[in-house]
Design an enzyme around this catalytic site. Structure first.
Site, PDB file in Angstrom:
ATOM      1  N   ASP A 163       2.703   0.114   7.343  1.00 40.84           N
ATOM      2  CA  ASP A 163       3.278   0.029   5.998  1.00 40.84           C
ATOM      3  C   ASP A 163       3.048  -1.356   5.382  1.00 40.84           C
ATOM      4  OD1 ASP A 163       4.687   1.040   3.784  1.00 40.84           O
ATOM      5  OD2 ASP A 163       6.212   1.964   5.046  1.00 40.84           O
ATOM      6  N   ASP A 218       5.239   6.454  -2.623  1.00 41.21           N
ATOM      7  CA  ASP A 218       5.811   7.544  -1.831  1.00 41.21           C
ATOM      8  C   ASP A 218       5.997   8.810  -2.658  1.00 41.21           C
ATOM      9  OD1 ASP A 218       5.919   5.783   0.241  1.00 41.21           O
ATOM     10  OD2 ASP A 218       8.106   5.726   0.400  1.00 41.21           O
TER      11      ASP A 218
END
Length: 523
Positions: A163, A218
């Site tokens: 991430d 996301d």
């Protein structure tokens, strides 16, 4: 022909040759770790659990069990991946990450062993920052790349999602290359997923760094989020291919926030875009309808096609979108997708897909499984937020393909192999000059000629098409394809008698012809 690039490469090669070095010219290479030659398929818990307590060892083991018992493993789903919140908030005295004993009492290695015993693979998560994304502040891998990569390898990890949170402003390429190199030194093959959210356009630099890269933020379980991710990702087809994929985020199928039609659209578009198919729902609670969508092997076959082509958009008209995907056996997949709030008729033609001429085509609806034939029209009435998905194949007589390496080129032209995606062993790179030509000797009878080509410029490259010395189509445009590695096709109707014929394409501008891959001669 990409003349300025070829000239520059030649000058550089001559200079290096003079210094005694041997030069091998090639495109920028993808990450060559031998992994993910087709997009990854599997599971990730984040979309269904986030950091809640139900994310634990029992859940992950249950998912692995269901992969086997429900036939998902047989359908191609391989990776069982855990996301954020698996570790304690602090490293131990040796500086190592520590699994949360409340969530994972057996530890990560034992969990990976359980997954492996099912014939599956195991994935893990961390961030290219000092902490991960969760507010609890779990430790990230920035500055600990090799230590963490070695630890993951010792646990039997097969996949890393990396991430972008708490990155301290360190350059993205620097951070993601550091982990790439650490994984390579770990001694274990680990697929590498770059979750950089598309902030620094990773599609332009990540192919030699990771196996896939997020192109978006996301996803969430609603239509507007899902279709927005598709709209962002669909324009990046030229960057995807075996071992290096665009990633518009994980699947929401089965989480309950969309209709069945919307979930079928979601799954259809991800397959068309050669996107990762990572299930994001808790399969222990999933409906039969969700399993039916996730196990549609006809749709999965589009995603997993070994050619590795992401679909391109043939047309987009006020929310009525047509996608076309080239498949390894010469078929095309066509998605007629309705983003509007009302039923709409959406259509295209077989010719527009570049499949080549034929007397008729077979259309298989990959959701209803119905088949029909058409002489060229591909059209359907598509309900709001639905997608009709066809596999298109030639139903009439098969075309005969004549590759570029069998062609004759005018002075200055060459058969090259430095741009990926062509068929055969090369493509015809004609000279950048008015009157430059590429010529084939073919055998009739024929009713259509289909020319495979690439045009990496921003303008069309027109040519005159002649048969046996007579121009039968003047100034035929070969539109820009976006990149020299993005191939398309132009089809022209002809009437060729039985016997031998000479087919010549002659450039009508000083840019020369496009790069030409083949001519298909259809009866």
């Amino acid at each position: 022909m990409s003349s300025p690039r070829r000239i520059a490469s030649a000058v550089a090669a001559l200079a290096l040759a003079a210094s005694g070095l041997v030069v091998c010219q090639s495109e920028a290479l993808a990450l060559e770790n031998g992994l993910l030659r087709t997009p990854p398929m599997g599971f990730n818990n984040w979309n269904s659990t986030h950091c809640r307590a139900d994310f634990n060892e029992a859940m992950i083991k249950g998912i692995a069990d269901l992969f086997v018992s429900k036939g998902l493993k047989d359908a191609g789903y391989t990776y069982v991946n855990i996301d954020d919140c698996w570790a304690l908030p602090s490293r131990n005295s040796a500086g190592n990450l520590v699994p949360d004993p409340a969530r994972f009492p057996g530890g990560i290695k034992a969990l990976a062993d359980y997954v492996h015993a099912k014939g599956l693979k195991f994935g893990i998560y961390t961030s290219a920052g000092t902490k991960t994304c969760n507010t609890a502040g779990f430790p990230g891998a920035l500055g600990h790349e090799q230590q963490d990569a070695n630890l993951f390898a010792s646990w039997g990890v097969d996949y890393l999602k990396y991430d972008n949170c708490n990155n301290q402003g360190v350059d993205a390429q620097q951070r993601y290359k550091a982990m790439r190199d650490a994984l390579a030194r770990s001694g274990r093959p680990i697929a590498y997923s770059i979750c950089e959210w598309g902030q620094n356009k990773p599609w332009t630099w990540a192919a030699p760094v990771g196996n896939l890269w997020r192109t978006t933020g996301d996803i969430s379980d609603k239509w507007s989020s899902m279709i927005g991710k598709a709209q962002t990702n669909r324009g990046l087809a030229q960057y995807a291919g075996p071992g290096h994929w665009n990633d518009p985020d994980m699947l929401e199928v089965g989480n309950g926030g969309m209709t069945a039609a919307e979930y079928r659209t979601h799954f259809s578009l991800w397959a068309m875009m050669a996107a990762p198919l990572l299930i994001g729902s808790d399969l222990r609670k999933a409906s039969d309808d969700s399993f039916t969508i996730l196990k549609n092997t006809d749709v999965i076959a589009l995603d997993q096609d070994p050619l590795g082509k992401q679909a391109t958009v043939l047309s987009a008209d006020a929310g009525r979108v047509v996608y076309s995907k080239v498949l390894s056996n010469g078929d095309r997949a066509v998605a007629l997708s309705n983003e509007t709030s009302a039923t709409a008729t959406i259509g295209t033609t077989a010719s527009a897909t570049g499949i080549g001429g034929a007397s008729s085509y077979t259309l298989k609806d990959l959701w209803s499984k119905a088949t029909r034939t058409t002489t060229g029209a591909i059209s359907a009435s598509v309900p709001s937020h639905a997608t009709v998905l066809y596999r298109v194949s030639k139903a009439g007589g098969s075309a005969t393909r004549y590759e570029a390496e069998a062609a004759t080129l005018s002075a200055g032209g060459t058969v090259d192999a430095n741009h990926a995606g062509y068929s055969g062993t090369g493509f015809a790179n004609g000279a950048n000059a008015l009157g430059s030509y590429v010529e084939w000797e073919v055998t009739g009878p024929a009713s259509a000629l289909t020319f495979g080509y690439a045009n990496g410029t921003t303008a069309a490259r027109p040519v005159d098409v002649s048969v046996d010395g007579t121009v039968v189509a003047a100034g035929v445009p070969f539109p820009a394809t976006g990149a020299w590695t993005t191939w398309s096709a132009v089809t022209k109707a002809v009437s060729l008698a039985a016997g031998s014929h000479t087919i010549r394409l002659t450039a009508t501008t000083d840019g020369g012809p496009p790069n030409l891959d083949y001519v298909d001669v259809s009866p």
